[in-house]
Write a protein that holds these residues in place. Sequence first.
Motif, PDB file in Angstrom:
ATOM      1  N   SER A   1       0.866  -1.195  -0.072  1.00  0.00           N
ATOM      2  CA  SER A   1       0.069  -0.184  -0.357  1.00  0.00           C
ATOM      3  C   SER A   1       1.187   1.357  -0.215  1.00  0.00           C
ATOM      4  CB  SER A   1      -0.856   0.361   1.363  1.00  0.00           C
ATOM      5  OG  SER A   1      -0.374   0.338   2.325  1.00  0.00           O
ATOM      6  N   ALA A   2       1.907   1.422   0.354  1.00  0.00           N
ATOM      7  CA  ALA A   2       3.182   2.009   0.090  1.00  0.00           C
ATOM      8  C   ALA A   2       3.022   2.680  -0.891  1.00  0.00           C
ATOM      9  CB  ALA A   2       4.413   1.541   0.230  1.00  0.00           C
ATOM     10  N   PRO A   3       3.579   4.398  -1.547  1.00  0.00           N
ATOM     11  CA  PRO A   3       3.561   4.993  -2.176  1.00  0.00           C
ATOM     12  C   PRO A   3       5.285   5.037  -2.789  1.00  0.00           C
ATOM     13  CG  PRO A   3       3.340   6.532  -0.736  1.00  0.00           C
ATOM     14  CD  PRO A   3       3.103   5.016  -0.321  1.00  0.00           C
ATOM     15  N   LEU A   4       5.129   4.851  -4.162  1.00  0.00           N
ATOM     16  CA  LEU A   4       7.347   5.211  -4.467  1.00  0.00           C
ATOM     17  C   LEU A   4       7.938   6.089  -3.898  1.00  0.00           C
ATOM     18  CD1 LEU A   4       5.917   4.252  -8.432  1.00  0.00           C
ATOM     19  CD2 LEU A   4       6.380   2.597  -7.250  1.00  0.00           C
ATOM     20  N   PRO A   5       8.549   5.328  -3.519  1.00  0.00           N
ATOM     21  CA  PRO A   5      10.020   6.008  -2.903  1.00  0.00           C
ATOM     22  C   PRO A   5      10.877   7.326  -4.196  1.00  0.00           C
ATOM     23  CG  PRO A   5      10.384   3.995  -3.529  1.00  0.00           C
ATOM     24  CD  PRO A   5       9.069   3.788  -4.160  1.00  0.00           C
ATOM     25  N   LEU A   6      10.217   8.279  -4.140  1.00  0.00           N
ATOM     26  CA  LEU A   6      10.779   9.598  -4.755  1.00  0.00           C
ATOM     27  C   LEU A   6      12.146   9.039  -5.992  1.00  0.00           C
ATOM     28  CD1 LEU A   6       9.653  12.248  -5.723  1.00  0.00           C
ATOM     29  CD2 LEU A   6      11.551  12.912  -3.752  1.00  0.00           C
ATOM     30  N   GLN A   7      12.594   8.372  -6.019  1.00  0.00           N
ATOM     31  CA  GLN A   7      13.744   8.019  -6.599  1.00  0.00           C
ATOM     32  C   GLN A   7      13.677   7.041  -7.367  1.00  0.00           C
ATOM     33  OE1 GLN A   7      14.423   7.058  -3.106  1.00  0.00           O
ATOM     34  NE2 GLN A   7      14.413   5.922  -2.604  1.00  0.00           N
ATOM     35  N   ASP A   8      12.293   6.907  -7.365  1.00  0.00           N
ATOM     36  CA  ASP A   8      11.633   5.319  -8.190  1.00  0.00           C
ATOM     37  C   ASP A   8      10.928   6.672  -9.835  1.00  0.00           C
ATOM     38  OD1 ASP A   8      12.218   3.182  -6.615  1.00  0.00           O
ATOM     39  OD2 ASP A   8      10.665   2.709  -6.490  1.00  0.00           O
ATOM     40  N   SER A   9      10.244   6.818  -9.466  1.00  0.00           N
ATOM     41  CA  SER A   9       9.883   8.607 -10.441  1.00  0.00           C
ATOM     42  C   SER A   9      11.384   8.821 -11.374  1.00  0.00           C
ATOM     43  CB  SER A   9       8.698   9.469  -9.707  1.00  0.00           C
ATOM     44  OG  SER A   9       8.524  10.491 -10.527  1.00  0.00           O
ATOM     45  N   PHE A  10      11.526   9.112  -9.875  1.00  0.00           N
ATOM     46  CA  PHE A  10      13.249   9.897 -10.136  1.00  0.00           C
ATOM     47  C   PHE A  10      14.078   9.326 -12.263  1.00  0.00           C
ATOM     48  CE2 PHE A  10      17.390  10.745 -11.080  1.00  0.00           C
ATOM     49  CZ  PHE A  10      17.772  12.190 -11.404  1.00  0.00           C
ATOM     50  N   VAL A  11      14.094   7.514 -11.466  1.00  0.00           N
ATOM     51  CA  VAL A  11      15.206   6.862 -11.902  1.00  0.00           C
ATOM     52  C   VAL A  11      14.278   6.756 -13.481  1.00  0.00           C
ATOM     53  CG1 VAL A  11      15.785   4.318 -12.283  1.00  0.00           C
ATOM     54  CG2 VAL A  11      16.179   5.583 -10.579  1.00  0.00           C
ATOM     55  N   GLN A  12      12.508   6.344 -13.610  1.00  0.00           N
ATOM     56  CA  GLN A  12      12.183   6.482 -15.062  1.00  0.00           C
ATOM     57  C   GLN A  12      11.914   7.380 -15.612  1.00  0.00           C
ATOM     58  OE1 GLN A  12       8.323   5.506 -13.150  1.00  0.00           O
ATOM     59  NE2 GLN A  12       8.478   3.230 -12.431  1.00  0.00           N
ATOM     60  N   LYS A  13      11.859   8.615 -14.896  1.00  0.00           N
ATOM     61  CA  LYS A  13      12.102   9.689 -15.752  1.00  0.00           C
ATOM     62  C   LYS A  13      13.412   9.698 -16.117  1.00  0.00           C
ATOM     63  CE  LYS A  13       8.351  11.821 -13.409  1.00  0.00           C
ATOM     64  NZ  LYS A  13       7.565  13.273 -12.274  1.00  0.00           N
TER      65      LYS A  13
ATOM     66  N   GLN B   1      16.023   7.827 -17.114  1.00  0.00           N
ATOM     67  CA  GLN B   1      16.466   7.172 -17.557  1.00  0.00           C
ATOM     68  C   GLN B   1      15.865   7.236 -19.414  1.00  0.00           C
ATOM     69  OE1 GLN B   1      15.452   2.895 -15.703  1.00  0.00           O
ATOM     70  NE2 GLN B   1      17.858   2.795 -14.936  1.00  0.00           N
ATOM     71  N   SER B   2      14.307   7.416 -18.931  1.00  0.00           N
ATOM     72  CA  SER B   2      13.965   7.897 -20.131  1.00  0.00           C
ATOM     73  C   SER B   2      14.416   9.329 -20.968  1.00  0.00           C
ATOM     74  CB  SER B   2      12.636   8.356 -19.490  1.00  0.00           C
ATOM     75  OG  SER B   2      12.719   9.465 -19.800  1.00  0.00           O
ATOM     76  N   LEU B   3      15.893   9.678 -20.742  1.00  0.00           N
ATOM     77  CA  LEU B   3      16.856  10.991 -21.587  1.00  0.00           C
ATOM     78  C   LEU B   3      17.529  10.084 -22.290  1.00  0.00           C
ATOM     79  CD1 LEU B   3      17.077  12.786 -18.020  1.00  0.00           C
ATOM     80  CD2 LEU B   3      15.026  12.959 -20.637  1.00  0.00           C
TER      81      LEU B   3
ATOM     82  N   ALA C   1      20.905   9.822 -24.230  1.00  0.00           N
ATOM     83  CA  ALA C   1      22.230   8.504 -23.265  1.00  0.00           C
ATOM     84  C   ALA C   1      23.014  10.388 -22.548  1.00  0.00           C
ATOM     85  CB  ALA C   1      23.229   8.200 -24.127  1.00  0.00           C
ATOM     86  N   TRP C   2      23.540  11.267 -24.228  1.00  0.00           N
ATOM     87  CA  TRP C   2      23.538  12.635 -23.896  1.00  0.00           C
ATOM     88  C   TRP C   2      23.548  13.562 -22.812  1.00  0.00           C
ATOM     89  CZ3 TRP C   2      22.152  17.811 -24.392  1.00  0.00           C
ATOM     90  CH2 TRP C   2      20.114  17.003 -25.336  1.00  0.00           C
ATOM     91  N   GLU C   3      21.830  13.358 -22.747  1.00  0.00           N
ATOM     92  CA  GLU C   3      21.332  14.488 -21.772  1.00  0.00           C
ATOM     93  C   GLU C   3      21.622  13.642 -20.263  1.00  0.00           C
ATOM     94  OE1 GLU C   3      17.132  16.902 -21.258  1.00  0.00           O
ATOM     95  OE2 GLU C   3      17.258  15.057 -22.302  1.00  0.00           O
ATOM     96  N   GLN C   4      21.693  12.677 -20.059  1.00  0.00           N
ATOM     97  CA  GLN C   4      21.978  11.435 -18.753  1.00  0.00           C
ATOM     98  C   GLN C   4      23.417  12.221 -18.311  1.00  0.00           C
ATOM     99  OE1 GLN C   4      21.190   7.513 -19.272  1.00  0.00           O
ATOM    100  NE2 GLN C   4      19.167   8.231 -19.507  1.00  0.00           N
ATOM    101  N   THR C   5      23.587  12.128 -19.365  1.00  0.00           N
ATOM    102  CA  THR C   5      26.148  12.494 -18.382  1.00  0.00           C
ATOM    103  C   THR C   5      25.266  14.118 -18.395  1.00  0.00           C
ATOM    104  OG1 THR C   5      26.573  10.909 -20.148  1.00  0.00           O
ATOM    105  CG2 THR C   5      28.161  12.869 -20.118  1.00  0.00           C
ATOM    106  N   LEU C   6      24.904  14.858 -19.481  1.00  0.00           N
ATOM    107  CA  LEU C   6      24.560  16.386 -18.827  1.00  0.00           C
ATOM    108  C   LEU C   6      24.383  15.974 -18.024  1.00  0.00           C
ATOM    109  CD1 LEU C   6      25.581  19.255 -20.351  1.00  0.00           C
ATOM    110  CD2 LEU C   6      23.437  18.949 -20.621  1.00  0.00           C
ATOM    111  N   LEU C   7      23.268  15.675 -17.232  1.00  0.00           N
ATOM    112  CA  LEU C   7      22.996  16.126 -15.819  1.00  0.00           C
ATOM    113  C   LEU C   7      23.853  15.722 -15.249  1.00  0.00           C
ATOM    114  CD1 LEU C   7      19.269  15.447 -16.697  1.00  0.00           C
ATOM    115  CD2 LEU C   7      20.122  17.835 -15.725  1.00  0.00           C
ATOM    116  N   LEU C   8      24.983  14.584 -14.967  1.00  0.00           N
ATOM    117  CA  LEU C   8      25.391  13.598 -14.089  1.00  0.00           C
ATOM    118  C   LEU C   8      26.903  14.846 -14.054  1.00  0.00           C
ATOM    119  CD1 LEU C   8      26.498  11.517 -12.430  1.00  0.00           C
ATOM    120  CD2 LEU C   8      27.752  10.750 -14.207  1.00  0.00           C
ATOM    121  N   SER C   9      26.852  15.101 -15.400  1.00  0.00           N
ATOM    122  CA  SER C   9      28.217  16.130 -14.459  1.00  0.00           C
ATOM    123  C   SER C   9      27.664  17.311 -14.126  1.00  0.00           C
ATOM    124  CB  SER C   9      28.893  16.278 -17.011  1.00  0.00           C
ATOM    125  OG  SER C   9      29.675  17.411 -16.458  1.00  0.00           O
ATOM    126  N   SER C  10      26.551  18.164 -14.410  1.00  0.00           N
ATOM    127  CA  SER C  10      26.214  18.829 -14.165  1.00  0.00           C
ATOM    128  C   SER C  10      26.305  19.201 -12.682  1.00  0.00           C
ATOM    129  CB  SER C  10      25.150  19.419 -14.633  1.00  0.00           C
ATOM    130  OG  SER C  10      24.557  19.994 -16.270  1.00  0.00           O
TER     131      SER C  10
END
Length: 157
Positions: free
Chosen positions: A103-115, A117-119, A121-130
């Motif tokens: 009955s628990a809601p998803l942890p916040l990081q689950d929603s973040f990970v889904q979004k 991973q939909s980016l 690869a270059w945008e993921q790398t850019l965000l990670l670097s930033s």
Amino acid sequence: MEKHEEVLVAIRQVIRAIDLHSKKLKKECGLTGPQLVLMKAIREKGNVTIRELSNYTNVSQATATTIIDRLELNDYVRRERSHQDKRKVHAVLTEKGTEVLDSAPLPLQDSFVQKFQSLEAWEQTLLLSSIQRISSMMNAEGIDAAPVLQIDAIAKN
């Protein structure tokens, strides 16, 4: 607003989102983010030792033990000695733990990970670097942190 102020506002918004989600999680199911993450990991891994759970969730073994102690007090988890190796102790969800997890809601990081991973690869790398650069600019790169989005995650176990 200057650029540095916009960055600080965005950081504050992230912190506030984490805080609000943590409060919602605690109110709705009585669990903290780290507790929920460990319970989900126990369900995913099945017969799991504290060390394996710690490695799987990227939480220190001491922290995992403290969280399991609290979950055990609330009858969400129990420890069982291994049938094959009596030296090993496994964490197992109780029926009450399974119900609260369902009955628990998803942890916040689950929603973040889904979004994230939909980016592309270059945008993921850019965000990670930033974000790594921001961490460095705040002298935070040496702080040990698990991938659990929770304010005062360790203190609220």
